[in-house]
Design a protein around this motif. Structure first.
Motif, PDB file in Angstrom:
ATOM      1  N   ALA A  89      29.198  -3.245   2.758  1.00 17.41           N
ATOM      2  CA  ALA A  89      28.063  -2.238   2.739  1.00 17.41           C
ATOM      3  C   ALA A  89      27.436  -2.675   1.452  1.00 17.41           C
ATOM      4  N   THR A  90      25.694  -2.857   2.192  1.00 18.28           N
ATOM      5  CA  THR A  90      24.920  -2.552   1.087  1.00 18.28           C
ATOM      6  C   THR A  90      24.008  -1.558   0.696  1.00 18.28           C
ATOM      7  N   ASN A  91      24.022  -0.577   0.091  1.00 20.47           N
ATOM      8  CA  ASN A  91      23.201   0.333   0.125  1.00 20.47           C
ATOM      9  C   ASN A  91      22.075   0.123  -1.464  1.00 20.47           C
ATOM     10  N   TYR A  92      20.640   0.121  -0.703  1.00 21.86           N
ATOM     11  CA  TYR A  92      19.760   0.336  -1.797  1.00 21.86           C
ATOM     12  C   TYR A  92      18.992   1.628  -1.435  1.00 21.86           C
ATOM     13  N   LYS A  93      18.966   2.661  -2.666  1.00 24.84           N
ATOM     14  CA  LYS A  93      17.834   2.927  -2.712  1.00 24.84           C
ATOM     15  C   LYS A  93      16.518   3.040  -3.970  1.00 24.84           C
ATOM     16  N   LEU A  94      15.210   3.648  -2.691  1.00 26.03           N
ATOM     17  CA  LEU A  94      13.755   2.941  -3.801  1.00 26.03           C
ATOM     18  C   LEU A  94      13.137   4.290  -3.513  1.00 26.03           C
ATOM     19  N   ASP A  95      12.746   4.384  -4.555  1.00 28.69           N
ATOM     20  CA  ASP A  95      12.106   5.604  -5.032  1.00 28.69           C
ATOM     21  C   ASP A  95      10.364   5.009  -5.964  1.00 28.69           C
ATOM     22  N   TYR A  96       9.821   5.709  -4.584  1.00 29.81           N
ATOM     23  CA  TYR A  96       8.295   4.880  -5.211  1.00 29.81           C
ATOM     24  C   TYR A  96       7.399   6.057  -5.032  1.00 29.81           C
ATOM     25  N   LEU A  97       6.121   6.133  -5.867  1.00 34.94           N
ATOM     26  CA  LEU A  97       5.179   6.846  -6.257  1.00 34.94           C
ATOM     27  C   LEU A  97       4.196   6.444  -5.275  1.00 34.94           C
ATOM     28  N   THR A  98       2.762   7.499  -3.858  1.00 31.28           N
ATOM     29  CA  THR A  98       2.796   7.115  -2.899  1.00 31.28           C
ATOM     30  C   THR A  98       0.964   7.819  -3.447  1.00 31.28           C
ATOM     31  N   ILE A  99       0.359   7.297  -3.216  1.00 29.24           N
ATOM     32  CA  ILE A  99      -1.085   7.717  -3.888  1.00 29.24           C
ATOM     33  C   ILE A  99      -2.206   7.601  -2.706  1.00 29.24           C
ATOM     34  N   PRO A 100      -2.777   8.618  -2.191  1.00 30.64           N
ATOM     35  CA  PRO A 100      -3.764   7.483  -0.671  1.00 30.64           C
ATOM     36  C   PRO A 100      -4.953   8.233  -1.217  1.00 30.64           C
ATOM     37  N   VAL A 101      -5.612   7.347  -0.862  1.00 28.93           N
ATOM     38  CA  VAL A 101      -7.175   7.258  -0.780  1.00 28.93           C
ATOM     39  C   VAL A 101      -7.306   8.148   0.287  1.00 28.93           C
ATOM     40  N   MET A 102      -8.091   8.731   0.619  1.00 28.64           N
ATOM     41  CA  MET A 102      -8.438   9.603   1.790  1.00 28.64           C
ATOM     42  C   MET A 102      -9.980   9.641   1.468  1.00 28.64           C
ATOM     43  N   ALA A 103     -10.489   9.210   3.132  1.00 25.09           N
ATOM     44  CA  ALA A 103     -12.105   9.783   3.623  1.00 25.09           C
ATOM     45  C   ALA A 103     -12.354  10.449   4.615  1.00 25.09           C
ATOM     46  N   ASN A 104     -13.048  10.853   5.000  1.00 20.57           N
ATOM     47  CA  ASN A 104     -13.978  12.168   5.590  1.00 20.57           C
ATOM     48  C   ASN A 104     -14.728  11.516   5.802  1.00 20.57           C
ATOM     49  N   TRP A 105     -15.334  11.593   7.452  1.00 16.09           N
ATOM     50  CA  TRP A 105     -16.097  12.316   7.741  1.00 16.09           C
ATOM     51  C   TRP A 105     -16.558  12.752   9.284  1.00 16.09           C
ATOM     52  N   HIS A 106     -17.000  13.999   8.993  1.00 16.39           N
ATOM     53  CA  HIS A 106     -17.853  14.014   9.699  1.00 16.39           C
ATOM     54  C   HIS A 106     -18.795  14.132  11.047  1.00 16.39           C
ATOM     55  N   PHE A 107     -18.364  14.019  12.466  1.00 17.67           N
ATOM     56  CA  PHE A 107     -19.840  13.371  13.181  1.00 17.67           C
ATOM     57  C   PHE A 107     -19.897  13.591  14.360  1.00 17.67           C
ATOM     58  N   GLY A 108     -20.839  14.089  15.085  1.00 15.86           N
ATOM     59  CA  GLY A 108     -21.557  14.721  16.498  1.00 15.86           C
ATOM     60  C   GLY A 108     -22.301  15.798  15.994  1.00 15.86           C
TER      61      GLY A 108
END
Length: 61
Positions: free
Chosen positions: A11-30
């Motif tokens: 059994a091999t265990n991996y622990k990965l630590d990531y820093l995640t940065i979202p780049v979001m856009a927001n569009w209102h329509f109607g």
């Protein structure tokens, strides 16, 4: 180990630590701007990796 003393599964265990940065856009329509659309990519950076085999940290060997 099998009958001959050979290790067949380990059994091999991996622990990965990531820093995640979202780049979001927001569009209102109607007509009354009641509809929303959120979209965008994200970027992730690998910060740290720890690997262990049979509960032994192989980075310490």
């Amino acid at each position: 180990m099998d009958d001959n003393g050979v290790i067949t599964h380990m059994a091999t265990n991996y622990k990965l630590d990531y820093l995640t940065i979202p780049v979001m856009a927001n569009w209102h329509f109607g007509r009354t701007k009641n509809w929303y659309l959120h979209f965008g990519p994200y970027v992730a950076f690998l910060l740290n990796v720890k690997t262990s085999i049979a509960n032994t940290d192989i980075n310490q060997l």
